[in-house]
Design a protein around this motif. Structure first.
Motif, PDB file in Angstrom:
ATOM      1  N   ASN A 268       0.824  -1.214   0.000  1.00  0.00           N
ATOM      2  CA  ASN A 268       0.000   0.000   0.000  1.00  0.00           C
ATOM      3  C   ASN A 268       0.859   1.265   0.000  1.00  0.00           C
ATOM      4  OD1 ASN A 268      -2.269  -1.632   0.141  1.00  0.00           O
ATOM      5  ND2 ASN A 268      -2.535  -1.363   2.336  1.00  0.00           N
ATOM      6  N   LEU A 269       1.984   1.219   0.687  1.00  0.00           N
ATOM      7  CA  LEU A 269       2.851   2.393   0.771  1.00  0.00           C
ATOM      8  C   LEU A 269       3.391   2.813  -0.594  1.00  0.00           C
ATOM      9  CD1 LEU A 269       4.834   1.671   4.049  1.00  0.00           C
ATOM     10  CD2 LEU A 269       3.234   3.553   3.631  1.00  0.00           C
TER      11      LEU A 269
ATOM     12  N   TYR B 262       3.874  12.855   6.666  1.00  0.00           N
ATOM     13  CA  TYR B 262       4.813  11.756   6.871  1.00  0.00           C
ATOM     14  C   TYR B 262       4.717  11.072   8.225  1.00  0.00           C
ATOM     15  CZ  TYR B 262       6.704  13.381   2.515  1.00  0.00           C
ATOM     16  OH  TYR B 262       6.839  13.743   1.212  1.00  0.00           O
ATOM     17  N   SER B 263       4.279  11.762   9.240  1.00  0.00           N
ATOM     18  CA  SER B 263       4.207  11.142  10.568  1.00  0.00           C
ATOM     19  C   SER B 263       2.858  10.473  10.835  1.00  0.00           C
ATOM     20  CB  SER B 263       4.521  12.175  11.646  1.00  0.00           C
ATOM     21  OG  SER B 263       3.547  13.197  11.634  1.00  0.00           O
ATOM     22  N   CYS B 264       2.028  10.332   9.821  1.00  0.00           N
ATOM     23  CA  CYS B 264       0.708   9.722   9.995  1.00  0.00           C
ATOM     24  C   CYS B 264       0.839   8.251  10.386  1.00  0.00           C
ATOM     25  CB  CYS B 264      -0.103   9.843   8.703  1.00  0.00           C
ATOM     26  SG  CYS B 264      -1.742   9.079   8.823  1.00  0.00           S
ATOM     27  N   SER B 265       0.184   7.868  11.449  1.00  0.00           N
ATOM     28  CA  SER B 265       0.244   6.481  11.921  1.00  0.00           C
ATOM     29  C   SER B 265      -0.584   5.541  11.049  1.00  0.00           C
ATOM     30  CB  SER B 265      -0.253   6.400  13.363  1.00  0.00           C
ATOM     31  OG  SER B 265      -1.621   6.788  13.435  1.00  0.00           O
TER      32      SER B 265
ATOM     33  N   GLY C 153      -5.797  10.975   1.092  1.00  0.00           N
ATOM     34  CA  GLY C 153      -4.919  11.639   0.136  1.00  0.00           C
ATOM     35  C   GLY C 153      -4.771  10.917  -1.179  1.00  0.00           C
ATOM     36  N   CYS C 154      -4.901   9.589  -1.191  1.00  0.00           N
ATOM     37  CA  CYS C 154      -4.715   8.815  -2.422  1.00  0.00           C
ATOM     38  C   CYS C 154      -5.810   9.081  -3.454  1.00  0.00           C
ATOM     39  CB  CYS C 154      -4.630   7.323  -2.115  1.00  0.00           C
ATOM     40  SG  CYS C 154      -6.095   6.660  -1.302  1.00  0.00           S
TER      41      CYS C 154
ATOM     42  N   GLU D 182      -3.502  17.109  -3.111  1.00  0.00           N
ATOM     43  CA  GLU D 182      -3.313  16.512  -1.791  1.00  0.00           C
ATOM     44  C   GLU D 182      -2.447  17.406  -0.923  1.00  0.00           C
ATOM     45  OE1 GLU D 182      -1.765  14.543   1.528  1.00  0.00           O
ATOM     46  OE2 GLU D 182      -0.489  15.178  -0.121  1.00  0.00           O
ATOM     47  N   SER D 183      -1.482  18.081  -1.508  1.00  0.00           N
ATOM     48  CA  SER D 183      -0.568  18.898  -0.711  1.00  0.00           C
ATOM     49  C   SER D 183      -1.228  20.140  -0.114  1.00  0.00           C
ATOM     50  CB  SER D 183       0.655  19.293  -1.544  1.00  0.00           C
ATOM     51  OG  SER D 183       0.270  20.128  -2.603  1.00  0.00           O
TER      52      SER D 183
END
Length: 67
Positions: A8-9, A17-20, A40-41, A48-49
């Motif tokens: 998925n990544l 970036y720090s999203c769990s 975001g996908c 998304e930004s």
């Protein structure tokens, strides 16, 4: 059911970036839908930004032919 986080990544466009929840799509979708948002996908990298993941923003982008 096995989570395919590593796979998925590869397609995850989330710029937080720090999203769990990064790479754990079921958790990500559940989290965003509670706030009337899409993950975001669902957006282009530029869209998304902006961190505006609202349904309304998504609808505007579709109407403008940007998604």
């Amino acid at each position: 059911m096995e989570c395919k986080k590593e796979k998925n990544l590869e397609a995850c466009l989330c710029s937080y970036y720090s999203c769990s929840r990064k790479g754990v799509c079921c958790d990500c979708i559940r989290y965003h839908l509670k706030s009337r948002q899409l993950p975001g996908c669902c957006f282009s990298i530029d869209a998304e930004s902006t961190y505006d993941r609202s349904f309304e923003h998504f609808a505007r982008l579709v109407q403008e032919g940007k998604i």
